[in-house]
Design a protein around this motif. Structure first.
Motif, mmCIF file in Angstrom:
data_model
loop_
_atom_site.group_PDB
_atom_site.id
_atom_site.type_symbol
_atom_site.label_atom_id
_atom_site.label_comp_id
_atom_site.label_asym_id
_atom_site.label_seq_id
_atom_site.Cartn_x
_atom_site.Cartn_y
_atom_site.Cartn_z
ATOM 1 N N ALA A 65 0.839 -1.207 0.000
ATOM 2 C CA ALA A 65 0.000 0.000 0.000
ATOM 3 C C ALA A 65 0.873 1.255 0.000
ATOM 4 C CB ALA A 65 -0.935 0.003 1.208
ATOM 5 N N LEU A 66 1.944 1.230 0.789
ATOM 6 C CA LEU A 66 2.857 2.380 0.811
ATOM 7 C C LEU A 66 3.608 2.499 -0.515
ATOM 8 C CD1 LEU A 66 4.236 2.208 4.460
ATOM 9 C CD2 LEU A 66 2.327 3.552 3.561
ATOM 10 N N ALA A 68 2.353 1.625 -3.388
ATOM 11 C CA ALA A 68 1.351 2.170 -4.318
ATOM 12 C C ALA A 68 1.281 3.690 -4.170
ATOM 13 C CB ALA A 68 -0.014 1.535 -4.056
ATOM 14 N N ARG A 69 1.361 4.163 -2.950
ATOM 15 C CA ARG A 69 1.359 5.621 -2.707
ATOM 16 C C ARG A 69 2.628 6.253 -3.259
ATOM 17 N NH1 ARG A 69 -1.563 8.817 1.179
ATOM 18 N NH2 ARG A 69 -0.671 10.892 1.121
ATOM 19 N N ALA A 70 3.761 5.558 -3.121
ATOM 20 C CA ALA A 70 5.053 6.098 -3.558
ATOM 21 C C ALA A 70 5.142 6.220 -5.077
ATOM 22 C CB ALA A 70 6.208 5.239 -3.040
ATOM 23 N N ALA A 72 2.609 6.829 -7.076
ATOM 24 C CA ALA A 72 1.577 7.746 -7.563
ATOM 25 C C ALA A 72 2.230 9.000 -8.135
ATOM 26 C CB ALA A 72 0.616 8.112 -6.437
ATOM 27 N N PRO A 76 -0.783 1.721 -9.247
ATOM 28 C CA PRO A 76 -0.204 0.721 -8.349
ATOM 29 C C PRO A 76 -0.170 -0.632 -9.043
ATOM 30 C CG PRO A 76 -2.481 1.104 -7.783
ATOM 31 C CD PRO A 76 -2.152 2.073 -8.887
ATOM 32 N N PHE A 87 -3.958 4.214 3.424
ATOM 33 C CA PHE A 87 -2.630 4.769 3.678
ATOM 34 C C PHE A 87 -2.316 4.870 5.170
ATOM 35 C CE2 PHE A 87 -0.018 8.572 4.498
ATOM 36 C CZ PHE A 87 1.170 8.115 3.982
ATOM 37 N N GLU A 88 -3.207 5.462 5.955
ATOM 38 C CA GLU A 88 -2.947 5.651 7.392
ATOM 39 C C GLU A 88 -2.791 4.311 8.114
ATOM 40 O OE1 GLU A 88 -2.263 8.489 8.879
ATOM 41 O OE2 GLU A 88 -2.615 9.642 7.045
#
Length: 192
Positions: A65-66, A68-70, A72, A76, A87-88
């Motif tokens: 998940a992190l 996938a955020r990175a 962006a 993903p 994310f949280e």
């Protein structure tokens, strides 16, 4: 350590038949951890339980998940984009797993040779907890380091892997994926 964390998140991959999860059972985690025992600070005789496997897969999903955020605004990985925690929640999971087995520097020196600095677990913990702590720390190092900007998702057909872009023209995780992507593009262009 960035290669270790990439191998860890790549325990979910795809082949012609679909998704493959190397950590689908405790034996799979035992085998994978055994191959990386030295890097993970584990005894080569480490044996995973079903509970430790579930917790390790939960951490893997948080790391993915992190990742996938990175990557962006790029897409993903298609492997599990819909099944990843928010994310949280992912950030909290990675931080909690890293804190579960805090490490400290340790100086070793036999008196005659040069001193050496090693990282050791600061408090006694279960091997499964140490495994997850080491993996969480490796994810943190990648995500907080300069390689984060080079993290990519392979866009080849059927590939679901993340990789570090090592060359300005690199678009895929491997030569095989590049060949598969070019063949698919050729087929699309000449199908019409």
């Amino acid at each position: 350590m960035s290669f270790l964390i990439l191998e860890y998140v790549s325990t979910v991959r795809a082949d012609r038949s679909g998704l493959i999860d190397t950590l689908s059972d405790a034996g799979g985690l035992t085998d994978w951890a055994g191959k990386h025992a030295a890097e993970l600070g584990l005894d080569p005789g480490f044996r995973a339980t079903e509970e430790s496997r579930r917790e390790t897969v939960r951490l893997r999903q948080a790391v993915r998940a992190l990742f996938a955020r990175a990557v962006a605004p790029g897409p993903p990985s298609r492997a599990d984009a819909g099944a990843l925690p928010g994310f949280e929640e992912a950030l909290a999971q990675v931080n909690a797993d890293a804190l579960a087995a805090p490490t400290a520097p340790r100086l070793s020196w036999d008196g005659d040779g040069e001193p050496g600095l090693h990282t050791v677990v600061a408090v006694p913990t279960d091997a499964s907890v140490r495994l997850r702590a080491r993996l969480a720390a490796a994810a943190m190092e990648l995500l907080a380091g300069p390689d984060r900007t080079l993290l990519r998702t392979c866009q080849a057909p059927r590939c679901v892997l993340y990789f570090i872009k090592e060359h300005p023209r690199q678009e895929w995780c491997s030569t095989a994926c590049g060949n598969r992507a070019r063949a698919a593009r050729h087929y699309r262009e000449h199908k019409k």
